[in-house]
Scaffold this motif. Structure first.
Motif, PDB file in Angstrom:
ATOM      1  N   LEU A 133       8.981   1.361  -0.501  1.00  0.00           N
ATOM      2  CA  LEU A 133       7.915   1.712  -1.466  1.00  0.00           C
ATOM      3  C   LEU A 133       8.666   2.467  -2.574  1.00  0.00           C
ATOM      4  O   LEU A 133       9.562   2.622  -2.643  1.00  0.00           O
ATOM      5  CB  LEU A 133       7.083   2.833  -0.757  1.00  0.00           C
ATOM      6  CG  LEU A 133       6.293   2.543   0.547  1.00  0.00           C
ATOM      7  CD1 LEU A 133       5.601   3.674   1.087  1.00  0.00           C
ATOM      8  CD2 LEU A 133       5.371   1.240   0.311  1.00  0.00           C
ATOM      9  N   GLY A 137       5.966   7.022  -3.339  1.00  0.00           N
ATOM     10  CA  GLY A 137       4.854   6.340  -2.573  1.00  0.00           C
ATOM     11  C   GLY A 137       5.243   6.721  -1.209  1.00  0.00           C
ATOM     12  O   GLY A 137       6.253   6.829  -0.549  1.00  0.00           O
ATOM     13  N   HIS A 138       4.042   6.855  -0.253  1.00  0.00           N
ATOM     14  CA  HIS A 138       4.124   7.337   0.818  1.00  0.00           C
ATOM     15  C   HIS A 138       3.179   6.119   1.955  1.00  0.00           C
ATOM     16  O   HIS A 138       2.234   5.704   1.256  1.00  0.00           O
ATOM     17  CB  HIS A 138       3.717   8.561   1.209  1.00  0.00           C
ATOM     18  CG  HIS A 138       4.609   9.885   0.443  1.00  0.00           C
ATOM     19  ND1 HIS A 138       5.749  10.174   1.062  1.00  0.00           N
ATOM     20  CD2 HIS A 138       4.318  10.467  -0.529  1.00  0.00           C
ATOM     21  CE1 HIS A 138       6.284  11.051   0.422  1.00  0.00           C
ATOM     22  NE2 HIS A 138       5.620  11.053  -0.887  1.00  0.00           N
ATOM     23  N   TYR A 176       0.779  -1.209   0.078  1.00  0.00           N
ATOM     24  CA  TYR A 176       0.194  -0.089   0.036  1.00  0.00           C
ATOM     25  C   TYR A 176       0.816   1.096  -0.117  1.00  0.00           C
ATOM     26  O   TYR A 176       1.810   1.250   0.814  1.00  0.00           O
ATOM     27  CB  TYR A 176      -1.000   0.121   1.270  1.00  0.00           C
ATOM     28  CG  TYR A 176      -1.687   1.196   1.422  1.00  0.00           C
ATOM     29  CD1 TYR A 176      -2.970   1.534   0.746  1.00  0.00           C
ATOM     30  CD2 TYR A 176      -1.283   2.279   2.059  1.00  0.00           C
ATOM     31  CE1 TYR A 176      -3.631   2.551   0.724  1.00  0.00           C
ATOM     32  CE2 TYR A 176      -2.114   3.537   2.239  1.00  0.00           C
ATOM     33  CZ  TYR A 176      -3.160   3.547   1.514  1.00  0.00           C
ATOM     34  OH  TYR A 176      -3.898   4.809   1.592  1.00  0.00           O
ATOM     35  N   HIS A 177       0.303   2.327  -0.680  1.00  0.00           N
ATOM     36  CA  HIS A 177       1.220   3.626  -0.886  1.00  0.00           C
ATOM     37  C   HIS A 177       0.114   4.656  -1.360  1.00  0.00           C
ATOM     38  O   HIS A 177      -0.472   4.132  -2.285  1.00  0.00           O
ATOM     39  CB  HIS A 177       2.492   3.500  -1.390  1.00  0.00           C
ATOM     40  CG  HIS A 177       2.554   3.009  -2.855  1.00  0.00           C
ATOM     41  ND1 HIS A 177       2.103   4.048  -3.969  1.00  0.00           N
ATOM     42  CD2 HIS A 177       2.387   1.636  -3.752  1.00  0.00           C
ATOM     43  CE1 HIS A 177       2.065   3.363  -5.147  1.00  0.00           C
ATOM     44  NE2 HIS A 177       2.393   2.168  -4.858  1.00  0.00           N
ATOM     45  N   VAL A 178       0.430   5.796  -0.845  1.00  0.00           N
ATOM     46  CA  VAL A 178      -0.428   6.907  -1.390  1.00  0.00           C
ATOM     47  C   VAL A 178       0.617   7.924  -1.734  1.00  0.00           C
ATOM     48  O   VAL A 178       1.811   7.847  -1.692  1.00  0.00           O
ATOM     49  CB  VAL A 178      -1.401   7.231  -0.334  1.00  0.00           C
ATOM     50  CG1 VAL A 178      -2.578   6.398  -0.246  1.00  0.00           C
ATOM     51  CG2 VAL A 178      -0.796   7.538   1.120  1.00  0.00           C
ATOM     52  N   LYS A 179       0.239   9.074  -2.171  1.00  0.00           N
ATOM     53  CA  LYS A 179       0.851  10.329  -2.658  1.00  0.00           C
ATOM     54  C   LYS A 179       1.437  11.119  -1.735  1.00  0.00           C
ATOM     55  O   LYS A 179       2.310  11.760  -1.873  1.00  0.00           O
ATOM     56  CB  LYS A 179       0.293  11.093  -3.745  1.00  0.00           C
ATOM     57  CG  LYS A 179      -0.232  10.462  -5.054  1.00  0.00           C
ATOM     58  CD  LYS A 179      -0.998  11.237  -5.872  1.00  0.00           C
ATOM     59  CE  LYS A 179      -1.202  10.538  -7.322  1.00  0.00           C
ATOM     60  NZ  LYS A 179      -1.746  11.325  -8.251  1.00  0.00           N
TER      61      LYS A 179
END
Length: 744
Positions: free
Chosen positions: A316, A320-321, A283-286
């Motif tokens: 990541l 990715g964060h 899982y990663h988000v901006k």
């Protein structure tokens, strides 16, 4: 003459000229200092604490949780500017306390200033309701368990006010349920500039949902709900029986909740324990999402955010964060919560050590689950022929396909653009290195210090071969010496950016020449030869500055006499520098050993405190400093190092630290007995076979320490300076080699 400059006549020079009348007037007197009107003071204080509706709601939520509530309902209108209401089922407020409820600094949680060191609640200063009452219309309806009815009171500017003009301002009895309902209307009605600064009610409502969501995740056993005025549905709803993972699922979605990893760590010496949930590499988000609670208070920390992002950078993809929920509990006497008007930031002791331990625990958890990754696939349209790879019996383990079958159901992975070979960079330390192609020297005894580690052994077992470590409860010292700060600043001023980046991203290739102290490292697509003696000299000097006063110790058993070690060094110096006046030289060297020994014994307390060199009153050297775990310096340099402490160190001031550190670090770079011998002692297998087993063991130990201890530490900590340029040479560039091969 035309154009000639006019000058003063000689008789006018030095005479006083007339001044304007305005210059003769009395100078302006300074303005008198006056006390601000209390109403202005209260509005200024309110503006510091309540910056936006979300801050008012945060204070009200914390008060409700402090009151023992198990259910909180939030109602919002126009982003909280028109209406902000919170209803709880806590223990309520007594009727007698309502008249002073909204006065500044009225609280039930503090009695003395010393109580701040043991505060365990959210609010404690009594400023939240007082600040809100100065910038909004505040109504409080409350009912305690022992009261027969509820009481409603209206407040303005910190005092009770009537609900309507002409009525009595005293609280009035009314129907109500147990607990407290606080209604804030027309927030910032008397501060028009602040009210006009809010761009949209939807943006403020999103911030309110973020605050409610944070406390809904953290406060186990408390039900939360939040909705807009006029909407039938709720934006957030979490039951009191929901677990933390369920709360994250309801607020942040199943995509986050399905990829959470639980972690927990505690350390009594630092007085903290931490637990939480972090997303894995699937899982990663901006943008990084961190729900940070310190002693159950929602706070923000740039240091924690930066450290966590650095931890995830190796797991990541670029850009990715992660999502992190971190609950950090620290002993109250180690935390200062009264450093920010909204208590958004706190200070606590041993911040760097605690953050590093938490990140290390997260890193270990991520490494355990990083063996598998999930990928999203797309189903092809009907009627499309699919080519798949049918594995044969021998390719079942290797993953190589040997046949094609168009009737199979598994789609082939779409082809990706293949990078040019001249841009490939080594990324895995387990890839075969150049040293594996060299002939290994035979080992005469499997039990000596240089015995090779078995295949698959961990790095720690390789470095700890023959070494034993003990941990102590000694608290780290905080060094504030101006000389140390100045030396650290000089290192940063001499920093070479390109060289520092090269060392920070390098991969250790192997040891090239022990006698010349050369090692090969790769950075990007370039290969370098590095003088590791020069690099280690600079690295251990910087370690001495950063860890000054907090070194580990190497115990010497049995402890040698200082005089004996100094005599050995004096004899070596005398043989290295023969002169005609042999008698005088011999007397000078013999006296030097005794003088330096007395000087060191006199300063043994300072040497022990700052440099971890323990010397007993009998003149025995008990310990020497340990600058890097897993690295054992050459103790053959110890006599010469002790002798250099005499004439090369100025003991008269603070600047003595520079001389001591230089003397310490010059004796620390790795050397082997073979590198000091004359002649080519390692020119062939015959010389290696005839080499003393202890020397051979030291050589192998040094090679292991360079690969597994020294260069990894250099990669993470070294600030390369300009003087190190003379010890780094580029020997190959993959792109350049490809151009040569193309011409061939």
């Amino acid at each position: 003459m035309d154009g000639a400059m006019e000058v003063d006549s000689p008789d006018q020079r030095g005479t006083k000229r007339p001044v304007e009348e305005t210059e003769l007037s009395e100078p302006a007197r300074p303005k008198r200092i006056k006390a601000l009107d209390p109403d202005v003071v209260n509005k200024i204080a309110a503006g510091e604490i309540i910056v936006a509706p979300m801050h008012a709601l945060k204070e009200l939520i914390e008060n409700a949780v402090d009151a023992g509530s198990t259910s909180l309902e939030v109602l919002v209108k126009d982003g909280g500017l028109k209406l902000l209401q919170i209803t709880d089922n806590g223990h309520g407020i007594d009727r007698e306390d309502l008249p002073i409820l909204c006065e500044r600094f009225t609280t039930s949680k503090l009695k003395e200033f010393e109580d701040l060191t043991s505060i365990g609640t959210y609010g404690f200063r009594g400023e939240a309701l007082a600040s809100i009452s100065h910038i909004a219309h505040l109504t409080v309806t409350t009912k305690t368990a022992g009261s027969s009815c509820a009481w409603r009171a209206h407040y303005g500017d910190g005092k009770l006010v009537p609900a309507k003009p002409g009525q009595n301002a005293a609280p009035k009895a009314t129907a109500g349920r147990g607990g407290t309902q606080i209604t804030v209307e027309d927030l910032f009605y008397n501060i028009p500039t602040r009210r006009r600064a809010f761009r949209s009610s939807s943006e403020e409502y999103a911030k309110i949902l973020d605050v409610v969501g944070r406390y809904a995740v953290h406060c186990a056993g408390v039900a939360f709900s939040c909705r807009k005025h006029g909407d039938s549905g709720v934006s957030i709803s979490t039951p009191s029986s929901a677990t933390t993972v369920d709360r994250i699922r309801q607020i942040h979605g199943s995509a986050v909740a399905n990829e959470l990893v639980e972690f927990e760590i505690a350390e009594k010496k630092l007085g903290f324990q931490a637990s939480g949930l972090a997303t894995n590499a699937n899982y990663h988000v901006k943008k990084t999402v961190i729900l940070l609670f310190i002693n159950h208070r929602a706070v923000e920390s740039t240091a924690v955010k930066r450290a966590i992002e650095q931890t995830y950078s190796t797991f990541l993809p670029k850009g990715g964060h992660p999502f992190i929920y971190l609950d950090l509990e620290i002993e109250p006497q180690r935390v200062d919560v009264n450093v920010h008007p909204t208590k958004r930031e706190v200070n606590f002791l041993n911040e760097e050590e605690i953050i590093e331990m938490v990140c290390s625990e997260i890193r270990s958890k991520l490494a355990q689950v990083d063996e598998s990754r999930t990928f999203l696939t797309q189903t092809l349209l009907p009627g499309v022929q699919i080519e798949t790879i049918q594995p044969g019996p021998e390719s079942a383990l290797s993953g190589e396909g040997v046949a094609s079958n168009k009737t199979a159901s598994t789609p082939k992975t779409p082809a990706t653009k293949r990078p040019y070979e001249n841009n490939l960079v080594r990324t895995d330390s387990k890839v075969r290195k150049i040293t594996s192609m060299l002939t290994q020297a035979p080992i005469s005894s499997p039990s000596h210090l240089g015995a090779s580690a078995e295949a698959g052994a961990s790095v720690s077992s390789i470095l700890d071969d023959g070494l034993q470590y003990e941990t102590t409860d000694r608290q780290p010292l905080r060094i504030a010496l101006t000389s140390i700060k100045a030396l650290r600043s000089s290192v940063r001023a001499a920093m070479h950016n390109t060289l520092t980046e090269m060392f920070a991203s390098h991969t250790y290739v192997g040891l090239v020449d022990e006698r010349r102290r050369l090692a090969a490292v790769q950075s990007g697509v370039k290969l370098y030869l590095v003088d590791y003696g020069l690099a280690c000299n600079e690295f251990f000097y910087q370690v001495g500055l950063t860890d000054f006063g907090n070194f580990g110790v190497i115990k010497l058993d049995p402890p040698p006499k200082l005089v004996d070690l100094l005599n050995i060094a004096a004899e070596s110096e005398q043989q290295a520098h023969p002169t005609e006046a042999d008698d005088d030289t011999q007397a000078i060297f013999s006296n030097a050993a005794e003088v330096v020994a007395r000087s060191l014994i006199e300063r043994r307390e300072m040497l022990d405190e700052y440099f971890s060199m323990q010397i007993n009153p009998e003149g025995e050297l008990l310990t020497v400093p340990l600058l890097l775990k897993g690295y054992v310096p050459s103790l053959a340099k110890l006599p010469r190092f002790l002798l250099r402490l005499g004439p090369y160190v100025d003991w008269s001031g603070e600047e003595e630290t520079r001389g001591l550190l230089h003397a310490r670090t010059t004796s620390h770079p790795p050397t082997t007995p073979a590198s000091n011998d004359a002649g080519d002692t390692n020119s062939g297998d015959t010389a290696t076979a005839q080499e003393d087993p202890l020397i051979q063991a030291r050589r192998q130990q040094m090679a292991r320490m360079l690969e597994y201890a020294v260069f990894p530490a250099i990669r993470s900590r070294l600030v390369a300076t300009s003087r190190m340029l003379q010890g780094v040479v580029e020997v190959a560039d993959l792109k350049g080699l490809y151009r040569v091969f193309e011409r061939c």
